[in-house]
Design a protein around this motif. Sequence first.
Motif, PDB file in Angstrom:
ATOM      1  N   ASN A  24       0.826  -1.209   0.000  1.00 48.07           N
ATOM      2  CA  ASN A  24       0.000   0.000   0.000  1.00 48.07           C
ATOM      3  C   ASN A  24       0.863   1.263   0.000  1.00 48.07           C
ATOM      4  O   ASN A  24       0.612   2.212  -0.751  1.00 48.07           O
ATOM      5  N   ALA A  25       1.869   1.278   0.878  1.00 49.69           N
ATOM      6  CA  ALA A  25       2.726   2.459   0.995  1.00 49.69           C
ATOM      7  C   ALA A  25       3.483   2.720  -0.308  1.00 49.69           C
ATOM      8  O   ALA A  25       3.682   3.873  -0.703  1.00 49.69           O
ATOM      9  N   ARG A  26       3.909   1.643  -0.973  1.00 49.72           N
ATOM     10  CA  ARG A  26       4.616   1.811  -2.250  1.00 49.72           C
ATOM     11  C   ARG A  26       3.721   2.495  -3.273  1.00 49.72           C
ATOM     12  O   ARG A  26       4.128   3.460  -3.927  1.00 49.72           O
ATOM     13  N   TYR A  27       2.500   2.020  -3.442  1.00 47.31           N
ATOM     14  CA  TYR A  27       1.617   2.586  -4.460  1.00 47.31           C
ATOM     15  C   TYR A  27       1.165   3.997  -4.097  1.00 47.31           C
ATOM     16  O   TYR A  27       0.977   4.838  -4.989  1.00 47.31           O
ATOM     17  N   ALA A  28       0.989   4.275  -2.818  1.00 48.69           N
ATOM     18  CA  ALA A  28       0.647   5.639  -2.407  1.00 48.69           C
ATOM     19  C   ALA A  28       1.782   6.597  -2.732  1.00 48.69           C
ATOM     20  O   ALA A  28       1.559   7.717  -3.223  1.00 48.69           O
ATOM     21  N   SER A  29       3.013   6.166  -2.481  1.00 46.94           N
ATOM     22  CA  SER A  29       4.171   7.009  -2.766  1.00 46.94           C
ATOM     23  C   SER A  29       4.328   7.246  -4.257  1.00 46.94           C
ATOM     24  O   SER A  29       4.575   8.372  -4.702  1.00 46.94           O
ATOM     25  N   LEU A  30       4.164   6.188  -5.058  1.00 50.21           N
ATOM     26  CA  LEU A  30       4.242   6.347  -6.507  1.00 50.21           C
ATOM     27  C   LEU A  30       3.147   7.286  -7.007  1.00 50.21           C
ATOM     28  O   LEU A  30       3.391   8.142  -7.874  1.00 50.21           O
ATOM     29  N   GLY A  31       1.942   7.148  -6.447  1.00 51.64           N
ATOM     30  CA  GLY A  31       0.846   8.023  -6.848  1.00 51.64           C
ATOM     31  C   GLY A  31       1.134   9.475  -6.523  1.00 51.64           C
ATOM     32  O   GLY A  31       0.891  10.376  -7.346  1.00 51.64           O
ATOM     33  N   ASN A  32       1.673   9.724  -5.331  1.00 50.96           N
ATOM     34  CA  ASN A  32       2.011  11.100  -4.952  1.00 50.96           C
ATOM     35  C   ASN A  32       3.032  11.696  -5.891  1.00 50.96           C
ATOM     36  O   ASN A  32       2.913  12.849  -6.326  1.00 50.96           O
ATOM     37  N   GLY A  33       4.067  10.922  -6.208  1.00 46.80           N
ATOM     38  CA  GLY A  33       5.122  11.424  -7.083  1.00 46.80           C
ATOM     39  C   GLY A  33       4.626  11.711  -8.487  1.00 46.80           C
ATOM     40  O   GLY A  33       4.910  12.782  -9.059  1.00 46.80           O
ATOM     41  N   VAL A  34       3.867  10.772  -9.059  1.00 48.57           N
ATOM     42  CA  VAL A  34       3.342  10.962 -10.418  1.00 48.57           C
ATOM     43  C   VAL A  34       2.387  12.148 -10.460  1.00 48.57           C
ATOM     44  O   VAL A  34       2.449  12.992 -11.368  1.00 48.57           O
ATOM     45  N   LEU A  36      10.547   2.441  -2.726  1.00 50.20           N
ATOM     46  CA  LEU A  36      11.567   1.400  -2.878  1.00 50.20           C
ATOM     47  C   LEU A  36      11.572   0.406  -1.725  1.00 50.20           C
ATOM     48  O   LEU A  36      11.656  -0.808  -1.935  1.00 50.20           O
ATOM     49  N   ILE A  37      11.461   0.899  -0.487  1.00 51.19           N
ATOM     50  CA  ILE A  37      11.712   0.014   0.657  1.00 51.19           C
ATOM     51  C   ILE A  37      10.479  -0.404   1.438  1.00 51.19           C
ATOM     52  O   ILE A  37      10.572  -1.294   2.300  1.00 51.19           O
ATOM     53  N   SER A  38       9.307   0.191   1.176  1.00 55.34           N
ATOM     54  CA  SER A  38       8.128  -0.121   1.990  1.00 55.34           C
ATOM     55  C   SER A  38       7.772  -1.609   2.026  1.00 55.34           C
ATOM     56  O   SER A  38       7.490  -2.149   3.104  1.00 55.34           O
ATOM     57  N   PRO A  39       7.761  -2.321   0.877  1.00 53.56           N
ATOM     58  CA  PRO A  39       7.459  -3.762   0.962  1.00 53.56           C
ATOM     59  C   PRO A  39       8.443  -4.523   1.840  1.00 53.56           C
ATOM     60  O   PRO A  39       8.055  -5.441   2.567  1.00 53.56           O
ATOM     61  N   LEU A  48      16.895  10.165   4.704  1.00 50.87           N
ATOM     62  CA  LEU A  48      16.507   9.755   6.059  1.00 50.87           C
ATOM     63  C   LEU A  48      15.011   9.948   6.283  1.00 50.87           C
ATOM     64  O   LEU A  48      14.383   9.158   6.989  1.00 50.87           O
ATOM     65  N   ASP A  49      14.438  10.991   5.683  1.00 49.53           N
ATOM     66  CA  ASP A  49      12.995  11.200   5.778  1.00 49.53           C
ATOM     67  C   ASP A  49      12.251  10.040   5.125  1.00 49.53           C
ATOM     68  O   ASP A  49      11.211   9.585   5.626  1.00 49.53           O
ATOM     69  N   GLY A  50      12.786   9.544   4.015  1.00 45.06           N
ATOM     70  CA  GLY A  50      12.171   8.400   3.345  1.00 45.06           C
ATOM     71  C   GLY A  50      12.158   7.158   4.219  1.00 45.06           C
ATOM     72  O   GLY A  50      11.178   6.405   4.234  1.00 45.06           O
ATOM     73  N   ILE A  51      13.238   6.948   4.970  1.00 48.76           N
ATOM     74  CA  ILE A  51      13.303   5.789   5.874  1.00 48.76           C
ATOM     75  C   ILE A  51      12.240   5.905   6.961  1.00 48.76           C
ATOM     76  O   ILE A  51      11.491   4.960   7.227  1.00 48.76           O
TER      77      ILE A  51
END
Length: 416
Positions: A147-157, A277-280, A324-327
Amino acid sequence: MSPSPVASARGHHPSSQSQRGLDWFIFFLADVQTGFGPFVAVYLTTQKWTQSEIGLILSIGGIIGLIGQMPGGAVIDAARSERLVAGLAVATIGLSALAYAAWPIFPVIALAAILHAAASCVLGPAIAAISLGLVGPEAIGERLGRNARYASLGNGVAAGVMGVVGYLLSSRAVFVVSFVFVIATLLSLARIRDREIDPEQAHGAIARAKPDPDATSIVHLLHQRPLVVFACVVFLLQFANAAMLPLTAGIVTARSSQGAPMLIALCIIVPQAIVALISPSVGRKAQVWGRRPLLMIAFAALAARGTLFATIHDPSLLVAVQVLDGITAAVFGVMIPLIVADVAFGSGHFNLAQGIIGTATGIGASLSNMVGGYVSDHFGHGIAFLQLAAVALLGLLVVWALMPETRLAEGAKQGS
């Protein structure tokens, strides 16, 4: 004897269609929500609104978003179809987007802001409920990472698409694009098969031979020590984190005014890329390592980020620090619903518990911006960042000293 929560979920395997439907629902919903971010202030400014009027609209949305967290969770717990409630909430946001584009007058925009904030209070719990109802508690960690991966990709796009649309067409067009994304969001939601969402699992309930009022009472839930401690942990996270990027934007603008827009954009994009990248992996590691080690890593990264922001003077290096914010974002994006599921599963009030944590999130973020801005104005950026880093260290200590491990033991997983 009542079945264990995990045992009751064994053998639940949703179809790839439902899994993919949830992926794209989250992706497009992130696209929709991006349109209601910084673009609101830009658009209303072009419509000759004063800064005080814009601030009032943003405050209205923020207040509704804060007080609506627990009612929003309770609505999902009471719903007979989480998918239907989610669809109605998305449609409401679509109407709000059209209202922004069509009638930029104060009464209409205020009502649209209220509807958008109220609908958003329902959507967070709805996504977690649908996820839990689809895969069950054994697989929820990996599903939340996805879920977190797709939310992040959606935000970026969406940030890129709407930035281009706003530049080439107009800021009003951003809200038309948001409405188009609403249609895609609803089509994705329709691909999730309602019959594959276990209603008891979605509410954090389990089948019992006979009712257990103590286990399923809201009072019992509110007295769960792990939930109370975790609410404090999330409050400290937001207190330490929320003001960092706005303060950084101020520094970048002061030191590199010409390149500030690009550097600030990179400060947003870099952590989103790390989250995607790392959420899964975070979701999988949570099942192996437990929750506490990951929470401590997230707070350590946040404390290090605040310290580096206080000491680094080259604006371009601040972008690198955003890794670091991404982590931190990846860990808490997965851990918040996961730990709530650990604590509240079996109570039937999983989504209300999410609302409690959401309230702690809102209060912490509000105080962070208020206190961080005050300290920065009176004592300088460096002291403000060190103060935020100190709060992050306090959060790490609270996790280490007070936060119990909530992952189910292997014996529980095996139904023993």
